[in-house]
Design an enzyme around this catalytic site. Structure first.
Site, PDB file in Angstrom:
ATOM      1  N   ASP A  30     -25.717  88.057  74.251  1.00  0.00           N
ATOM      2  CA  ASP A  30     -25.496  86.576  74.857  1.00  0.00           C
ATOM      3  C   ASP A  30     -26.483  85.764  75.285  1.00  0.00           C
ATOM      4  O   ASP A  30     -27.281  86.270  75.879  1.00  0.00           O
ATOM      5  CB  ASP A  30     -24.174  86.608  75.894  1.00  0.00           C
ATOM      6  CG  ASP A  30     -23.474  85.105  75.967  1.00  0.00           C
ATOM      7  OD1 ASP A  30     -22.208  85.137  75.728  1.00  0.00           O
ATOM      8  OD2 ASP A  30     -24.252  84.285  76.358  1.00  0.00           O
ATOM      9  N   ILE A  31     -26.758  84.566  74.865  1.00  0.00           N
ATOM     10  CA  ILE A  31     -27.832  83.793  75.164  1.00  0.00           C
ATOM     11  C   ILE A  31     -27.955  83.534  76.451  1.00  0.00           C
ATOM     12  O   ILE A  31     -29.045  83.196  77.159  1.00  0.00           O
ATOM     13  CB  ILE A  31     -28.076  82.509  74.193  1.00  0.00           C
ATOM     14  CG1 ILE A  31     -29.378  81.888  74.081  1.00  0.00           C
ATOM     15  CG2 ILE A  31     -26.971  81.525  74.555  1.00  0.00           C
ATOM     16  CD1 ILE A  31     -29.669  81.173  72.958  1.00  0.00           C
ATOM     17  N   ASN A  85     -11.988  85.154  75.498  1.00  0.00           N
ATOM     18  CA  ASN A  85     -11.524  83.814  75.814  1.00  0.00           C
ATOM     19  C   ASN A  85     -10.563  83.261  74.673  1.00  0.00           C
ATOM     20  O   ASN A  85     -11.345  83.352  73.448  1.00  0.00           O
ATOM     21  CB  ASN A  85     -12.587  82.885  76.422  1.00  0.00           C
ATOM     22  CG  ASN A  85     -13.129  83.647  77.563  1.00  0.00           C
ATOM     23  OD1 ASN A  85     -12.655  84.120  78.500  1.00  0.00           O
ATOM     24  ND2 ASN A  85     -14.579  83.418  77.593  1.00  0.00           N
ATOM     25  N   GLY A  91     -11.693  78.525  78.634  1.00  0.00           N
ATOM     26  CA  GLY A  91     -13.177  78.777  78.413  1.00  0.00           C
ATOM     27  C   GLY A  91     -13.704  79.026  77.136  1.00  0.00           C
ATOM     28  O   GLY A  91     -14.858  79.062  77.077  1.00  0.00           O
ATOM     29  N   HIS A  98     -14.815  86.494  69.460  1.00  0.00           N
ATOM     30  CA  HIS A  98     -15.907  87.349  70.020  1.00  0.00           C
ATOM     31  C   HIS A  98     -15.325  87.891  71.150  1.00  0.00           C
ATOM     32  O   HIS A  98     -14.496  87.554  72.133  1.00  0.00           O
ATOM     33  CB  HIS A  98     -17.061  86.483  70.257  1.00  0.00           C
ATOM     34  CG  HIS A  98     -16.882  85.266  71.266  1.00  0.00           C
ATOM     35  ND1 HIS A  98     -16.258  84.304  70.768  1.00  0.00           N
ATOM     36  CD2 HIS A  98     -17.185  85.055  72.349  1.00  0.00           C
ATOM     37  CE1 HIS A  98     -16.252  83.304  71.469  1.00  0.00           C
ATOM     38  NE2 HIS A  98     -16.682  83.853  72.586  1.00  0.00           N
ATOM     39  N   HIS A 100     -16.410  89.699  74.525  1.00  0.00           N
ATOM     40  CA  HIS A 100     -17.476  89.942  75.651  1.00  0.00           C
ATOM     41  C   HIS A 100     -17.481  91.282  76.135  1.00  0.00           C
ATOM     42  O   HIS A 100     -16.688  91.592  76.586  1.00  0.00           O
ATOM     43  CB  HIS A 100     -17.422  89.003  76.821  1.00  0.00           C
ATOM     44  CG  HIS A 100     -17.499  87.417  76.338  1.00  0.00           C
ATOM     45  ND1 HIS A 100     -18.670  86.569  76.923  1.00  0.00           N
ATOM     46  CD2 HIS A 100     -16.497  86.773  75.931  1.00  0.00           C
ATOM     47  CE1 HIS A 100     -18.301  85.598  76.461  1.00  0.00           C
ATOM     48  NE2 HIS A 100     -16.955  85.298  75.761  1.00  0.00           N
TER      49      HIS A 100
END
Ligand code: 5GP
Ligand code: ZN
Length: 104
Positions: A30-31, A85, A91, A98, A100
């Site tokens: 994750d960026i 999410n 959110g 995806h 997380h």
């Protein structure tokens, strides 16, 4: 999807720190990491949200969980959260499914 940021990472049109790739999925950092390990696991097939899953898509979702478990072990997470999410009210900001992996 032409304007999907995660499809662009999958196609290597924009860079990402890739942690795993196979026929069905890609996993990359994750960026904006929210924990020591924060990896996003995405199906190569563009699916907007979990709410849009079609018959058969559950196989790739199960695959994401399996790869997340393996990455958590590889990166020596003591514990971790696996989060989807679903919808902007929850959110979700990127509309390509995806998972997380948030590990400490
Ligand atoms: P969401 O809130 O949709 O569940 O999570 C989207 C995640 O994607 C966020 O944690 C955000 O930091 C990450 N993200 C957004 N744009 C990019 C990007 O261009 N590259 C990477 N590696 N992560 C991104
Ligand atoms: Zn996409």
């Amino acid at each position: 999807m032409d304007d999907c940021i995660f499809c662009k990472i999958i196609k290597k049109e924009i860079p990402g720190t890739i942690r795993h790739e196979d026929e069905h999925c890609l996993a990359f950092d994750d960026i904006h990491p929210k924990s020591r390990i924060h990896i996003l696991l995405v199906p190569k097939k563009h699916i907007a949200t979990i709410a849009d899953l079609e018959e058969g898509d559950e196989l790739v979702i199960g695959h994401l969980v399996k790869i997340a478990k393996e990455l958590a072990k590889k990166f020596e997470c003591k514990g971790y959260q696996l989060v989807f999410n679903v919808g902007k009210e929850a959110g979700q900001i990127v509309f390509h499914v995806h998972l997380h992996l948030l590990g400490n």
